[in-house]
Design a protein around this motif. Sequence first.
Motif, PDB file in Angstrom:
ATOM      1  N   ILE A  28       0.839  -1.206   0.000  1.00  0.00           N
ATOM      2  CA  ILE A  28       0.000   0.000   0.000  1.00  0.00           C
ATOM      3  C   ILE A  28       0.873   1.255   0.000  1.00  0.00           C
ATOM      4  CG2 ILE A  28      -1.737   1.306   1.261  1.00  0.00           C
ATOM      5  CD1 ILE A  28      -2.830  -1.210   0.013  1.00  0.00           C
ATOM      6  N   GLU A  29       1.938   1.251   0.820  1.00  0.00           N
ATOM      7  CA  GLU A  29       2.833   2.406   0.875  1.00  0.00           C
ATOM      8  C   GLU A  29       3.487   2.660  -0.474  1.00  0.00           C
ATOM      9  OE1 GLU A  29       4.053   1.994   5.597  1.00  0.00           O
ATOM     10  OE2 GLU A  29       5.424   1.346   4.049  1.00  0.00           O
ATOM     11  N   SER A  30       3.816   1.590  -1.189  1.00  0.00           N
ATOM     12  CA  SER A  30       4.430   1.738  -2.507  1.00  0.00           C
ATOM     13  C   SER A  30       3.474   2.415  -3.482  1.00  0.00           C
ATOM     14  CB  SER A  30       4.849   0.363  -3.034  1.00  0.00           C
ATOM     15  OG  SER A  30       5.399   0.471  -4.327  1.00  0.00           O
ATOM     16  N   SER A  31       2.197   2.049  -3.425  1.00  0.00           N
ATOM     17  CA  SER A  31       1.224   2.662  -4.346  1.00  0.00           C
ATOM     18  C   SER A  31       1.017   4.134  -4.019  1.00  0.00           C
ATOM     19  CB  SER A  31      -0.116   1.919  -4.270  1.00  0.00           C
ATOM     20  OG  SER A  31      -0.759   2.138  -3.022  1.00  0.00           O
ATOM     21  N   LEU A  32       1.076   4.480  -2.724  1.00  0.00           N
ATOM     22  CA  LEU A  32       0.915   5.882  -2.331  1.00  0.00           C
ATOM     23  C   LEU A  32       2.159   6.696  -2.638  1.00  0.00           C
ATOM     24  CD1 LEU A  32      -0.793   5.288   1.107  1.00  0.00           C
ATOM     25  CD2 LEU A  32      -1.874   6.249  -0.917  1.00  0.00           C
ATOM     26  N   GLY A  33       3.313   6.034  -2.663  1.00  0.00           N
ATOM     27  CA  GLY A  33       4.566   6.733  -2.914  1.00  0.00           C
ATOM     28  C   GLY A  33       4.626   7.370  -4.280  1.00  0.00           C
ATOM     29  N   LEU A  34       3.788   6.908  -5.204  1.00  0.00           N
ATOM     30  CA  LEU A  34       3.777   7.478  -6.548  1.00  0.00           C
ATOM     31  C   LEU A  34       3.273   8.913  -6.545  1.00  0.00           C
ATOM     32  CD1 LEU A  34       2.301   4.433  -8.515  1.00  0.00           C
ATOM     33  CD2 LEU A  34       4.698   5.131  -8.339  1.00  0.00           C
ATOM     34  N   ALA A  35       2.606   9.292  -5.469  1.00  0.00           N
ATOM     35  CA  ALA A  35       2.027  10.646  -5.413  1.00  0.00           C
ATOM     36  C   ALA A  35       2.840  11.578  -4.546  1.00  0.00           C
ATOM     37  CB  ALA A  35       0.598  10.566  -4.878  1.00  0.00           C
ATOM     38  N   ASP A 223      -4.400  -2.027   9.982  1.00  0.00           N
ATOM     39  CA  ASP A 223      -4.889  -2.197   8.611  1.00  0.00           C
ATOM     40  C   ASP A 223      -4.574  -0.942   7.796  1.00  0.00           C
ATOM     41  OD1 ASP A 223      -6.281  -2.702   6.289  1.00  0.00           O
ATOM     42  OD2 ASP A 223      -8.256  -2.358   7.166  1.00  0.00           O
ATOM     43  N   PRO A 224      -3.687  -1.018   6.780  1.00  0.00           N
ATOM     44  CA  PRO A 224      -3.305   0.195   6.045  1.00  0.00           C
ATOM     45  C   PRO A 224      -4.481   0.883   5.356  1.00  0.00           C
ATOM     46  CG  PRO A 224      -2.533  -1.778   4.897  1.00  0.00           C
ATOM     47  CD  PRO A 224      -3.002  -2.215   6.257  1.00  0.00           C
ATOM     48  N   VAL A 225      -5.381   0.112   4.772  1.00  0.00           N
ATOM     49  CA  VAL A 225      -6.553   0.711   4.122  1.00  0.00           C
ATOM     50  C   VAL A 225      -7.455   1.340   5.174  1.00  0.00           C
ATOM     51  CG1 VAL A 225      -8.624   0.254   2.744  1.00  0.00           C
ATOM     52  CG2 VAL A 225      -6.450  -0.824   2.129  1.00  0.00           C
ATOM     53  N   GLY A 226      -7.585   0.676   6.330  1.00  0.00           N
ATOM     54  CA  GLY A 226      -8.396   1.219   7.410  1.00  0.00           C
ATOM     55  C   GLY A 226      -7.851   2.541   7.910  1.00  0.00           C
ATOM     56  N   ILE A 227      -6.522   2.651   8.045  1.00  0.00           N
ATOM     57  CA  ILE A 227      -5.910   3.909   8.472  1.00  0.00           C
ATOM     58  C   ILE A 227      -6.261   5.029   7.504  1.00  0.00           C
ATOM     59  CG2 ILE A 227      -3.717   5.136   8.788  1.00  0.00           C
ATOM     60  CD1 ILE A 227      -2.524   2.502   9.792  1.00  0.00           C
ATOM     61  N   LEU A 228      -6.159   4.758   6.206  1.00  0.00           N
ATOM     62  CA  LEU A 228      -6.444   5.777   5.194  1.00  0.00           C
ATOM     63  C   LEU A 228      -7.914   6.209   5.244  1.00  0.00           C
ATOM     64  CD1 LEU A 228      -4.442   4.347   2.156  1.00  0.00           C
ATOM     65  CD2 LEU A 228      -3.752   6.163   3.727  1.00  0.00           C
ATOM     66  N   ARG A 229      -8.804   5.242   5.405  1.00  0.00           N
ATOM     67  CA  ARG A 229     -10.231   5.570   5.476  1.00  0.00           C
ATOM     68  C   ARG A 229     -10.531   6.451   6.685  1.00  0.00           C
ATOM     69  NH1 ARG A 229     -14.354   2.506   2.928  1.00  0.00           N
ATOM     70  NH2 ARG A 229     -13.593   0.928   1.471  1.00  0.00           N
ATOM     71  N   GLU A 230     -10.030   6.030   7.849  1.00  0.00           N
ATOM     72  CA  GLU A 230     -10.366   6.730   9.084  1.00  0.00           C
ATOM     73  C   GLU A 230      -9.679   8.086   9.193  1.00  0.00           C
ATOM     74  OE1 GLU A 230     -12.722   5.807  10.939  1.00  0.00           O
ATOM     75  OE2 GLU A 230     -12.996   3.847   9.996  1.00  0.00           O
ATOM     76  N   THR A 231      -8.556   8.269   8.504  1.00  0.00           N
ATOM     77  CA  THR A 231      -7.816   9.535   8.586  1.00  0.00           C
ATOM     78  C   THR A 231      -8.259  10.536   7.541  1.00  0.00           C
ATOM     79  OG1 THR A 231      -5.887   8.325   9.433  1.00  0.00           O
ATOM     80  CG2 THR A 231      -5.512  10.564   8.604  1.00  0.00           C
ATOM     81  N   PHE A 232      -8.518  10.066   6.320  1.00  0.00           N
ATOM     82  CA  PHE A 232      -8.740  11.005   5.216  1.00  0.00           C
ATOM     83  C   PHE A 232     -10.156  11.020   4.647  1.00  0.00           C
ATOM     84  CE2 PHE A 232      -4.151   9.954   4.970  1.00  0.00           C
ATOM     85  CZ  PHE A 232      -3.667  11.223   5.249  1.00  0.00           C
TER      86      PHE A 232
END
Length: 411
Positions: A28-35, A223-232
């Motif tokens: 997940i971090e790798s996919s976000l690193g593109l941005a 859960d990386p996806v859970g962190i993103l949902r709950e934060t953003f």
Amino acid sequence: MAHKTYTPSTSANAMQLRTRQKNKFDEIESSLGLARSSRIPLAQGQSRLTSWLNRVHLFQPFAKPATDNDVIWLLDNTAYKSMSTGAWQAEFVAAVFEREDKETLVDMVTAVIRAVGLADDATRRKTVEERLLPFLWDIRPATMVTASQSSRELKLGPTNTNGLTSNVLNVSSSGRGSLVKASTKIGDGRGSIVNMQTYYAGDDGWGIISDVDDTIKVTMTSDPVGILRETFINSPTPIPGMPELYAKIKSLLPLDTAWFYLSASPYNLYPFLKQFRKQHYPPGTLILRDSSWKTVAGLLSALTLRTEEYKVDRMKKINTWLPRRKMIVIGDSTQSDPEAYGEIYRAVPGWIRLILIRKATDVAAVGIREKNEPERFEKAFKDIPRDAWHVFENPRECVEIIRKTIQEGGH
């Protein structure tokens, strides 16, 4: 034999690494690193060289004052009486950012929405944009901030390599339990926090240190996806029963009780978490990692790597401020709170009077089952009296335990 070689830090880090591997954090971090932006994100923590350069004020000769073009945050703090001089002091922390254009923002918003598998719509993009902005502003090192408090001028800075100032300053005398405001007239634009308040704690009495993520706020730290949902994306949600528990604790303790909220999140989330705390929990000083990330991937790392070492370090700092307070510490089983609290209990005898750990019952689904095993807690709290720590699922379980601790004076 294994028990003899056990150390809280090693155990906590190993557990976090297994969680990251099982739940594919790296992917997940790798996919976000593109941005990511053009600037390299700051590493978690600081190298010895960077730490030394900050301590010797390398930037002092080159420091420049902040301007109205900057984003400035003044963070709330806690005043205490110096053990050596008897004077009131407080650590003043400010952050300075340089506004960034929207080009990178569009890419990162898209990356977050794709990572959590949601449809891309205008309303959702607006929410994500607002919460992502502090991750995109460039930091401003070697910058001075001038603020005022009780007719006294405060010179804060220069900012270090993480864009933060941290200055321990003498403050005017005030009654314990009182709140004194401070402000700056610079940088009062979108995103700035130009007003803060100092809480006067006094040197004795009770204190609360509370974890934030998955202790009082739903974050899904395993859960990386859970962190993103709950934060953003999602509206921040309190853990069921915890606002009521904290309100009850507040009613049981004196008005001058010192409250600290300790999170492994980077300070980019300060406005987000401050607003959440204000809505649901008693006032207190919010303490976050003093590192800045230029990628959302950095948020995932901050919440899952070396959290035990970070929290022990910050609790030791609080102890230097308020060594004679009797502390109640509250955390959960998803990260390394048991190991951190156990370590500080043993390292500073008599300071912590009660440890409360929320057993996150969904942890087996999003983390690893061993986090809730009784053996974990027995190791984390080795050599600590059994009545000094409690693992709970229903927050209501804690009320009588806390009441008894207070009545007995925490002995």
